[in-house]
Design a protein around this motif. Sequence first.
Motif, PDB file in Angstrom:
ATOM      1  N   TYR A  84       0.296 -41.461  -8.494  1.00 19.14           N
ATOM      2  CA  TYR A  84       0.400 -41.706 -10.111  1.00 19.14           C
ATOM      3  C   TYR A  84      -1.084 -42.289 -10.343  1.00 19.14           C
ATOM      4  CZ  TYR A  84       1.485 -43.377 -14.911  1.00 19.14           C
ATOM      5  OH  TYR A  84       1.298 -43.769 -16.399  1.00 19.14           O
ATOM      6  N   PHE A  85      -1.795 -41.920 -11.377  1.00 13.79           N
ATOM      7  CA  PHE A  85      -3.328 -42.473 -11.337  1.00 13.79           C
ATOM      8  C   PHE A  85      -3.400 -43.976 -11.322  1.00 13.79           C
ATOM      9  CE2 PHE A  85      -4.215 -43.546 -15.819  1.00 13.79           C
ATOM     10  CZ  PHE A  85      -2.904 -43.246 -16.411  1.00 13.79           C
ATOM     11  N   ARG A  86      -2.420 -44.496 -11.926  1.00 15.41           N
ATOM     12  CA  ARG A  86      -2.526 -45.962 -12.407  1.00 15.41           C
ATOM     13  C   ARG A  86      -1.700 -46.598 -11.344  1.00 15.41           C
ATOM     14  NH1 ARG A  86      -2.326 -47.398 -18.450  1.00 15.41           N
ATOM     15  NH2 ARG A  86      -0.171 -47.291 -18.211  1.00 15.41           N
ATOM     16  N   SER A  87      -0.877 -45.993 -10.436  1.00 14.38           N
ATOM     17  CA  SER A  87      -0.171 -46.615  -9.455  1.00 14.38           C
ATOM     18  C   SER A  87      -1.047 -47.415  -8.434  1.00 14.38           C
ATOM     19  CB  SER A  87       0.709 -45.873  -8.638  1.00 14.38           C
ATOM     20  OG  SER A  87       0.922 -46.069  -7.431  1.00 14.38           O
ATOM     21  N   SER A  88      -1.105 -48.736  -8.259  1.00 16.25           N
ATOM     22  CA  SER A  88      -1.793 -49.502  -7.413  1.00 16.25           C
ATOM     23  C   SER A  88      -1.709 -49.141  -5.958  1.00 16.25           C
ATOM     24  CB  SER A  88      -1.905 -51.025  -7.833  1.00 16.25           C
ATOM     25  OG  SER A  88      -0.700 -51.685  -7.365  1.00 16.25           O
ATOM     26  N   CYS A  89      -0.480 -48.780  -5.511  1.00 13.17           N
ATOM     27  CA  CYS A  89      -0.207 -48.594  -4.404  1.00 13.17           C
ATOM     28  C   CYS A  89      -0.440 -47.166  -3.861  1.00 13.17           C
ATOM     29  CB  CYS A  89       1.158 -48.967  -3.949  1.00 13.17           C
ATOM     30  SG  CYS A  89       1.929 -50.302  -4.411  1.00 13.17           S
ATOM     31  N   GLY A 129      -2.839 -59.802   7.310  1.00 16.76           N
ATOM     32  CA  GLY A 129      -2.510 -60.882   6.554  1.00 16.76           C
ATOM     33  C   GLY A 129      -3.011 -60.879   4.995  1.00 16.76           C
ATOM     34  N   LEU A 130      -4.148 -60.595   4.932  1.00 17.17           N
ATOM     35  CA  LEU A 130      -4.942 -60.650   3.768  1.00 17.17           C
ATOM     36  C   LEU A 130      -4.071 -59.441   2.987  1.00 17.17           C
ATOM     37  CD1 LEU A 130      -8.547 -60.507   5.030  1.00 17.17           C
ATOM     38  CD2 LEU A 130      -7.373 -62.650   3.472  1.00 17.17           C
ATOM     39  N   ALA A 131      -4.000 -58.145   3.562  1.00 17.97           N
ATOM     40  CA  ALA A 131      -3.576 -57.197   2.884  1.00 17.97           C
ATOM     41  C   ALA A 131      -1.949 -57.389   2.343  1.00 17.97           C
ATOM     42  CB  ALA A 131      -3.408 -55.665   3.579  1.00 17.97           C
ATOM     43  N   GLU A 132      -1.309 -58.033   3.211  1.00 18.87           N
ATOM     44  CA  GLU A 132       0.173 -58.511   2.813  1.00 18.87           C
ATOM     45  C   GLU A 132       0.104 -59.643   1.677  1.00 18.87           C
ATOM     46  OE1 GLU A 132       2.777 -57.040   3.384  1.00 18.87           O
ATOM     47  OE2 GLU A 132       2.716 -55.860   4.983  1.00 18.87           O
ATOM     48  N   VAL A 133      -0.915 -60.490   1.642  1.00 18.58           N
ATOM     49  CA  VAL A 133      -0.670 -61.474   0.635  1.00 18.58           C
ATOM     50  C   VAL A 133      -0.757 -60.700  -0.886  1.00 18.58           C
ATOM     51  CG1 VAL A 133      -2.360 -63.125  -0.793  1.00 18.58           C
ATOM     52  CG2 VAL A 133      -1.946 -63.269   1.754  1.00 18.58           C
ATOM     53  N   ILE A 134      -1.691 -59.495  -0.811  1.00 18.97           N
ATOM     54  CA  ILE A 134      -1.518 -58.603  -2.104  1.00 18.97           C
ATOM     55  C   ILE A 134      -0.082 -57.706  -1.592  1.00 18.97           C
ATOM     56  CG2 ILE A 134      -2.656 -56.732  -3.177  1.00 18.97           C
ATOM     57  CD1 ILE A 134      -5.249 -57.506  -2.200  1.00 18.97           C
ATOM     58  N   ASN A 135      -0.054 -57.109  -0.985  1.00 18.61           N
ATOM     59  CA  ASN A 135       1.207 -55.894  -0.807  1.00 18.61           C
ATOM     60  C   ASN A 135       2.533 -56.678  -1.082  1.00 18.61           C
ATOM     61  OD1 ASN A 135       2.154 -53.334   0.137  1.00 18.61           O
ATOM     62  ND2 ASN A 135       2.983 -54.112   1.797  1.00 18.61           N
ATOM     63  N   SER A 136       2.711 -57.886  -0.347  1.00 21.42           N
ATOM     64  CA  SER A 136       4.179 -58.176  -0.629  1.00 21.42           C
ATOM     65  C   SER A 136       4.189 -59.711  -1.447  1.00 21.42           C
ATOM     66  CB  SER A 136       4.697 -58.714   0.840  1.00 21.42           C
ATOM     67  OG  SER A 136       3.915 -59.664   1.312  1.00 21.42           O
ATOM     68  N   GLY A 137       2.720 -60.151  -1.460  1.00 25.10           N
ATOM     69  CA  GLY A 137       2.926 -61.808  -2.159  1.00 25.10           C
ATOM     70  C   GLY A 137       2.577 -61.272  -3.672  1.00 25.10           C
ATOM     71  N   ILE A 138       1.684 -60.322  -4.011  1.00 27.29           N
ATOM     72  CA  ILE A 138       1.412 -60.188  -5.377  1.00 27.29           C
ATOM     73  C   ILE A 138       2.089 -58.978  -5.968  1.00 27.29           C
ATOM     74  CG2 ILE A 138      -0.463 -60.153  -7.198  1.00 27.29           C
ATOM     75  CD1 ILE A 138      -2.222 -61.431  -4.983  1.00 27.29           C
ATOM     76  N   GLN A 139       1.686 -57.907  -5.538  1.00 27.60           N
ATOM     77  CA  GLN A 139       2.174 -56.488  -6.231  1.00 27.60           C
ATOM     78  C   GLN A 139       3.628 -56.320  -6.558  1.00 27.60           C
ATOM     79  OE1 GLN A 139       3.693 -53.546  -5.566  1.00 27.60           O
ATOM     80  NE2 GLN A 139       2.906 -52.371  -7.390  1.00 27.60           N
ATOM     81  N   PRO A 140       4.554 -56.695  -5.811  1.00 29.14           N
ATOM     82  CA  PRO A 140       5.947 -56.393  -5.846  1.00 29.14           C
ATOM     83  C   PRO A 140       6.318 -57.361  -7.320  1.00 29.14           C
ATOM     84  CG  PRO A 140       5.528 -57.122  -3.734  1.00 29.14           C
ATOM     85  CD  PRO A 140       4.232 -57.365  -4.467  1.00 29.14           C
ATOM     86  N   PRO A 171      -7.478 -52.297  -6.465  1.00 31.56           N
ATOM     87  CA  PRO A 171      -6.290 -52.126  -7.307  1.00 31.56           C
ATOM     88  C   PRO A 171      -5.605 -53.523  -8.015  1.00 31.56           C
ATOM     89  CG  PRO A 171      -6.020 -50.674  -5.672  1.00 31.56           C
ATOM     90  CD  PRO A 171      -7.117 -51.611  -5.129  1.00 31.56           C
ATOM     91  N   GLN A 172      -5.655 -54.337  -7.160  1.00 29.42           N
ATOM     92  CA  GLN A 172      -4.773 -55.738  -7.489  1.00 29.42           C
ATOM     93  C   GLN A 172      -6.069 -56.249  -8.783  1.00 29.42           C
ATOM     94  OE1 GLN A 172      -1.724 -56.586  -6.864  1.00 29.42           O
ATOM     95  NE2 GLN A 172      -2.292 -57.556  -8.845  1.00 29.42           N
ATOM     96  N   VAL A 173      -7.328 -56.232  -8.418  1.00 30.98           N
ATOM     97  CA  VAL A 173      -8.073 -56.746  -9.528  1.00 30.98           C
ATOM     98  C   VAL A 173      -8.108 -56.134 -10.780  1.00 30.98           C
ATOM     99  CG1 VAL A 173     -10.762 -57.105 -10.017  1.00 30.98           C
ATOM    100  CG2 VAL A 173      -9.748 -57.643  -7.707  1.00 30.98           C
ATOM    101  N   PHE A 174      -8.010 -54.685 -10.685  1.00 32.81           N
ATOM    102  CA  PHE A 174      -7.699 -53.915 -11.916  1.00 32.81           C
ATOM    103  C   PHE A 174      -6.348 -54.640 -12.727  1.00 32.81           C
ATOM    104  CE2 PHE A 174      -5.710 -50.170 -14.035  1.00 32.81           C
ATOM    105  CZ  PHE A 174      -6.741 -49.652 -14.524  1.00 32.81           C
ATOM    106  N   ASN A 175      -5.425 -54.541 -11.937  1.00 41.39           N
ATOM    107  CA  ASN A 175      -4.105 -55.354 -12.747  1.00 41.39           C
ATOM    108  C   ASN A 175      -4.410 -56.583 -13.246  1.00 41.39           C
ATOM    109  OD1 ASN A 175      -2.657 -52.963 -12.292  1.00 41.39           O
ATOM    110  ND2 ASN A 175      -1.611 -53.611 -10.646  1.00 41.39           N
ATOM    111  N   ALA A 176      -5.114 -57.349 -12.339  1.00 42.19           N
ATOM    112  CA  ALA A 176      -5.452 -58.789 -12.891  1.00 42.19           C
ATOM    113  C   ALA A 176      -6.198 -58.745 -14.344  1.00 42.19           C
ATOM    114  CB  ALA A 176      -6.362 -59.359 -11.959  1.00 42.19           C
ATOM    115  N   ASN A 177      -7.132 -57.906 -14.227  1.00 39.95           N
ATOM    116  CA  ASN A 177      -7.945 -57.444 -15.684  1.00 39.95           C
ATOM    117  C   ASN A 177      -7.079 -56.997 -16.677  1.00 39.95           C
ATOM    118  OD1 ASN A 177     -10.510 -58.378 -15.003  1.00 39.95           O
ATOM    119  ND2 ASN A 177     -10.804 -56.610 -13.832  1.00 39.95           N
TER     120      ASN A 177
END
Lengths: 214, 214
Positions: free
Chosen positions: A10-15, A100-111, A167-173
């Motif tokens: 999906y175009f806007r799905s960050s994952c 670890g950096l990837a997981e901070v976003i993947n499991s720490g923020i995005q969910p 993708p996470q910065v996009f959602n932050a904005n």
Amino acid sequence: MSAKPILYSYFRSSCSWRVRIALAIKGVEYEYKAVHLVKDGGEQHTEDFKSKNPMQQVPAFVVDDQTLVQSLPIIEYIEEVYPGPSLLPKDPIQRAKVRGLAEVINSGIQPLQNLTVLQYLNEDTKKDWAKHWIHNGFISLEKMLKETSGKYCFGDEVSMADVCLPPQVFNANRFQVDMNEFPVISRINEELSKIEAFRVAEPKRQPDCPDDLK
Amino acid sequence: MSAKPILYSYFRSSCSWRVRIALAIKGVEYEYKAVHLVKDGGEQHTEDFKSKNPMQQVPAFVVDDQTLVQSLPIIEYIEEVYPGPSLLPKDPIQRAKVRGLAEVINSGIQPLQNLTVLQYLNEDTKKDWAKHWIHNGFISLEKMLKETSGKYCFGDEVSMADVCLPPQVFNANRFQVDMNEFPVISRINEELSKIEAFRVAEPKRQPDCPDDLK
């Protein structure tokens, strides 16, 4: 491998976006199949899509009739089987730091700010909720990146961590997080936006992006 | 490698528990350092702990003076450097499926019911919230496991997916999820509870578990 792999996206799905970046970095040709997550209650819940992916989620990556789900496992697969620039360093400690950096976003923020969770919250609290958790996660991420970053998230090579960042910065904005608080994240995101593989993966470049958002 | 690695852990932290299982499967000796996540506002926020791990979270795994964070990246590191039973199959598609199962728990369920999120919610909503998201995630996981499981989550070999299962079932029971709805998850969890490496990693076997919870 036989036919081209298929990415349900999906175009806007960050994952989904993360997987599109990884595929573009590796130069993998694939068939893009759009799944509209919002229209008519979400195409991911239709019988047609459920027959392809019982998990009713994107991204789903279909290769050799096997359906893979979850963005980081799909990206690890892409890293393992396709030639092209490596998304992980060779040294095990360094690999763990990138992951670890990837997981901070993947499991720490995005969910905490994904569509399913926001749909479950009250209309008047969901924006504050998303903003709070992205902000909270970025405080940790900014600290980690101060230690690990060079030009990109981990030194001067693009890695699996960078794939998760835009993708996470996009959602932050989107949720009005003040990015001035996060100069390292902002600088790296700016660097990544210059790379063609990152540009072609942006939501506005996808076939299912509505014209008014391009 | 020089001295024994150190695991910063909290007996009831489900992510620390995963790492303890992986270390036990591989037979790795390590120093256990307890970080009490609740007492006095949480020892993870003290200056002393912050100097060791600026992320203020457990698990943290210190090896050769390098601090690794996030449970799955730590477990990938353990898989890469220590001999002993492998936690991932050799085939890339199968590896992606195991990692996908692990991520359904790691990013799909656990982040929504972790301590930080529950502390942010109202006292009267937090239990329903945790129960809702564990139940919701287990519906997906049960479907996936119907396809992939043998004796364990993926076929008949213990894998990275199994390492994540018992801590999440423990939390499901804690938040009164009706496990009768999930016969496959329950059966695998029962199988895993017979394995010594899984038993020694249980919260009640940790040095920081209070006597009244043993």
